[in-house]
Motif scaffolding. Sequence first.
Motif, mmCIF file in Angstrom:
data_model
loop_
_atom_site.group_PDB
_atom_site.id
_atom_site.type_symbol
_atom_site.label_atom_id
_atom_site.label_comp_id
_atom_site.label_asym_id
_atom_site.label_seq_id
_atom_site.Cartn_x
_atom_site.Cartn_y
_atom_site.Cartn_z
ATOM 1 N N LYS A 1 0.829 -1.207 0.000
ATOM 2 C CA LYS A 1 0.000 0.000 0.000
ATOM 3 C C LYS A 1 0.861 1.254 0.000
ATOM 4 N N THR B 1 0.652 3.847 -3.094
ATOM 5 C CA THR B 1 -0.002 5.134 -2.813
ATOM 6 C C THR B 1 0.967 6.293 -2.629
ATOM 7 N N ARG B 2 2.246 6.009 -2.282
ATOM 8 C CA ARG B 2 3.158 7.099 -1.990
ATOM 9 C C ARG B 2 4.342 7.209 -2.944
ATOM 10 N N PRO C 1 2.926 6.730 -7.475
ATOM 11 C CA PRO C 1 2.214 7.843 -8.136
ATOM 12 C C PRO C 1 3.158 8.967 -8.545
ATOM 13 N N SER D 1 -7.447 -3.947 -5.014
ATOM 14 C CA SER D 1 -7.212 -2.510 -5.251
ATOM 15 C C SER D 1 -7.536 -2.153 -6.687
ATOM 16 N N ILE E 1 -10.330 0.563 -7.978
ATOM 17 C CA ILE E 1 -9.944 1.712 -8.806
ATOM 18 C C ILE E 1 -10.718 1.719 -10.114
ATOM 19 N N THR F 1 -6.321 14.045 -8.615
ATOM 20 C CA THR F 1 -5.893 13.095 -7.592
ATOM 21 C C THR F 1 -6.304 11.670 -7.946
ATOM 22 N N SER F 2 -7.565 11.482 -8.333
ATOM 23 C CA SER F 2 -8.039 10.134 -8.681
ATOM 24 C C SER F 2 -7.374 9.629 -9.956
ATOM 25 N N HIS G 1 -3.979 8.337 -8.949
ATOM 26 C CA HIS G 1 -4.104 7.044 -8.286
ATOM 27 C C HIS G 1 -4.347 5.932 -9.294
ATOM 28 N N LYS G 2 -5.178 6.200 -10.281
ATOM 29 C CA LYS G 2 -5.450 5.186 -11.309
ATOM 30 C C LYS G 2 -4.187 4.916 -12.131
ATOM 31 N N MET H 1 -1.977 2.695 -10.180
ATOM 32 C CA MET H 1 -2.493 1.326 -10.146
ATOM 33 C C MET H 1 -2.212 0.614 -11.466
#
Length: 1011
Positions: free
Chosen positions: A398, A402-403, A406, A463, A467, A476-477, A480-481, A484
């Motif tokens: 994670k 997430t960090r 991206p 996840s 997504i 932002t989304s 994230h996509k 992923m």
Amino acid sequence: MSPPNPTSATPQDVSPEEVYNVICAATSQNPAQIKASSDRLKEMLEMAGTFDALSEIAAQRGLPLQVRQQSIIQLKNSSLGHWKSRKLLNDQQRTNMRRRFMELLNEPDDVIAECNELILAKIARQEFPQTWSPTLLPELLGIIETEMSLRYGVTSTTHAHSSVSLRRALEATNAIMKEFVQIKMLSGIKTMGKIAEQIHMAIQNYYSVAAVVLTRLNPTTVSDPRTAEDILITHLIFKCVVKTATWVWPRTKTSGQSSMANLEPWILRLFQDSAVQLQTITELRINLVSALRSGPIPPNSQTEASIVTLTRHLDTPRFVALPGCGDVVLYYWSKVVQATSGPPDYIQDSSTAVFPVRFLVQAMVLFKESLAQWAPVRKDGSASVQVLSQPFVEDAVKLLVTRFIPLDPSDLEGWMMDPEEWVNMEERDNDLWEFELRPCGERVLMTLAQQYRQYVVPLLRASFEQIVSQPATDLTSILHKEAMYCAVGRCATRLKDEIPFEQWLETTLLPESRETNSSYPIIKRRIAWLIGKWISSDCASPNNSKVWEVLAYLLQDRSEGSDAVTIAFEMGPFLPYLPLVVNELVRLLIEADTMESKRRILGSLNTVIERADTHIVPLIGSIAQPLPQLWTAAGEEWLMKGALLETLSKLLGASKEQSSTLIPLVVPLVKESFTPGAQAQLDEDALIMWQAALSNTNALDDASSGVTLFELVPLGISLLADNFDLLGKIVGVIDSYILLDAPRMLQFCASDLFRALIKGMDQAVQLNVKDMAITIQLCVQLAPSSTWGEALYVSDLFAYVVTALKEDKIATELLTEYVYMLARIALADKDMFLQLVSAMASTTQTKEAELWEAILDQWWTRFDNMSEPRHRKLTAMGIASLVSTGKHCVLDRLPTEICNLWLDVFGEIRETVTATDDDADPVLRLYWDTVPETFYRGTQGTAEYDRRKAAYENDPVRTTQLTAFVAAQLQQAEVACGGAQRLQNTYLAKADPTLLKQIHDELTSRGPGSH
């Protein structure tokens, strides 16, 4: 200022005063003086005494600093390769120079000190184990001991001399050890072993004393100049400790003279102490930098110097294989976790950041490399005792997704400012993952997925499903996509059975590729990359029309999301998209700003051309049209020009017989590729393209433009004589010309070609010489003797071959090839053969009988070296042609060597002449015929393959029955020597009657319908 006055035991060949003046002129601002001094210095560096004078200049503190710096720089660059030269240095001069190098250990100037440090180390390595090396390290350790006492003893001082001398001695010791640990010879290993035994405790004790300062660091003391010096000294001592320990560690497990098993306890104690100190210093540094960032007083230059050196001091985790390293690695990972919980600006690519990027990357790399030891199941199938828990692994995944994976603000800024260059940089991730956070995070994720598949795959699948199910509308989304999708692409081989790719492609990726959201180019580029990853990893099929629908649309999209993807595929599903893809790739090629982007697009275009094969023919014009402008625009960007030549090569290969329309483009590009400056960079690529043009066309001329490949023949001949690095490819080009139109080729340049072949054969390696001999045989086989006969004499090629046979000094394989060559000439035109021998005898003032003796001796001697049936038959037919001339020196060998040669071949080769039912010519059936693998030279699928096949099938060796041919040549011999009876009485009567009967039986029994 007085110039130096070096002393020497012998008179100097160079004036020390002149050396000084030249160095002074080299440091002036006058370009003319600099040029003159540079030229003169080059001459003086070849004269005795120059190195001694340069070292004297560098050692004199009273001389101008720039002059001293220039002097030692020249000494460093020039003397090390000539240190043992008796011409340039004598023993007294070397002794004087060693003394000066030691005196420079208290030199305050960093430039002079760094050069001196390198010189010391290189000379020490050259002189071990004699002369200077045995005493050098003890001298340095003595200096360090004295200076450490002055600085850290009871009566310590802080004067500058103490700090400078200690620092220089430590830097020199570190440089010397760096040289010695690289020595692989046994004597050098023994020397390093003695050094390790001698110094390991001393340097560790020095470190223990100096490292005390690290525990006293706080925002106040870190700004003290003495603190910066102490941290640097501590770091330099630890570098010596690390070099010693890393050299000793692998030798603690060996036996024999190089074993260092007695130092293993020291290594283990050192690691344990270092592991504890690592955590202490890391925490101290984090707290210190955090306090300085939030304190009222801004950091000064001394503060920054201290922090930078402290950061470098943490860059030494070398002992990951030692017991207890797991705790160290997990501590490092805890710092990665801690870094993500602080403000974003805590992580920066700076030594003064709270969490420098290099520190976090180092932690992640160590974590990645250590995961195998914590895998649930080891490579041998046994269960691991210590494994990472499921929550730990899931939290790590994670964190990465997430960090670290991206895009961060700097990535987005780079994307917005120059999308093309940003993509180019990301494509280099194989080189960057050990230096940058994002690619490093991706590699850690891939390793976790491999070692802990049972935890990582379900988490990534869940996840992913979350997504994909949610629309991404804001930045932002979208980020994230994108992250992923990146994770799914990196772990494709682990997820291929978990994610329904075709469904995802149709329901999600296809609509997203057409999305008009201004932030979606980020996703679009990732989609193209993702498809390429899944297909190249064999996780999805490229033969899905939806794949090409997505990629073709993205290729048309002129937003920043466009990208070139190269994957392997079948033409069926792709064929409807071929015109669109090709035209868009060409447009993209023209529009791209950087050469690197253009090369990547060309790579994609090359794949399409190669797969399309002849389907590309209607698009030849679209692809070829911009190539000249791209070539001109490339200037001296040789990689780009090489890529353009490769593209044209692919286009020639795919278009096959239709490739003649590209001749107007091929000819000028080949010419330009062999101009001065370009040839060294492009010659091989140009030869490959040239060969492709010749192999695929059926005509040398382009009817519409009048341009002809024949224009390049003189260039090919000059390369044949001069370019021995690529001789194999050049010979292939010449062969292609001969196969296309041998008569035209030889009428135009037979003599020049043969002279070039002589030059090449005289200097090339054996393999190339053999290829050139085969080239000559092709000429003789495919063109009438009127085109090559006189040229063989005028060029001296015939004389060159016969002389080689006569001298019998070259390799047997080449002598055998030369016999094949003569057999071809005799078979093609026996009268021409006689004329060539006669002309050579006249020119070389050699008796003709001597030449015939050399030729016939080798003909018989090399027969035993011939393995292929066609070559043995060729030799038999060639000698039969010479027999038919009635030449006495040939017929004199008929009863013995020649009849035995024929009988051997008759016994080995089965041939049948079979009558046909339709009164057509009888058919010769060959039971020995096997085409050698090397004959077609990789031309399968080209027009040249058909030409080579025709040359092979129409060879008289294959189309003529041997017994009938020999019988006919013997009849001509009877006529030539005055009748059958005279032939019998003069020559055949000397033969063994049994041998003659066997020959007679072979010649009379093998007619049509018989074997």
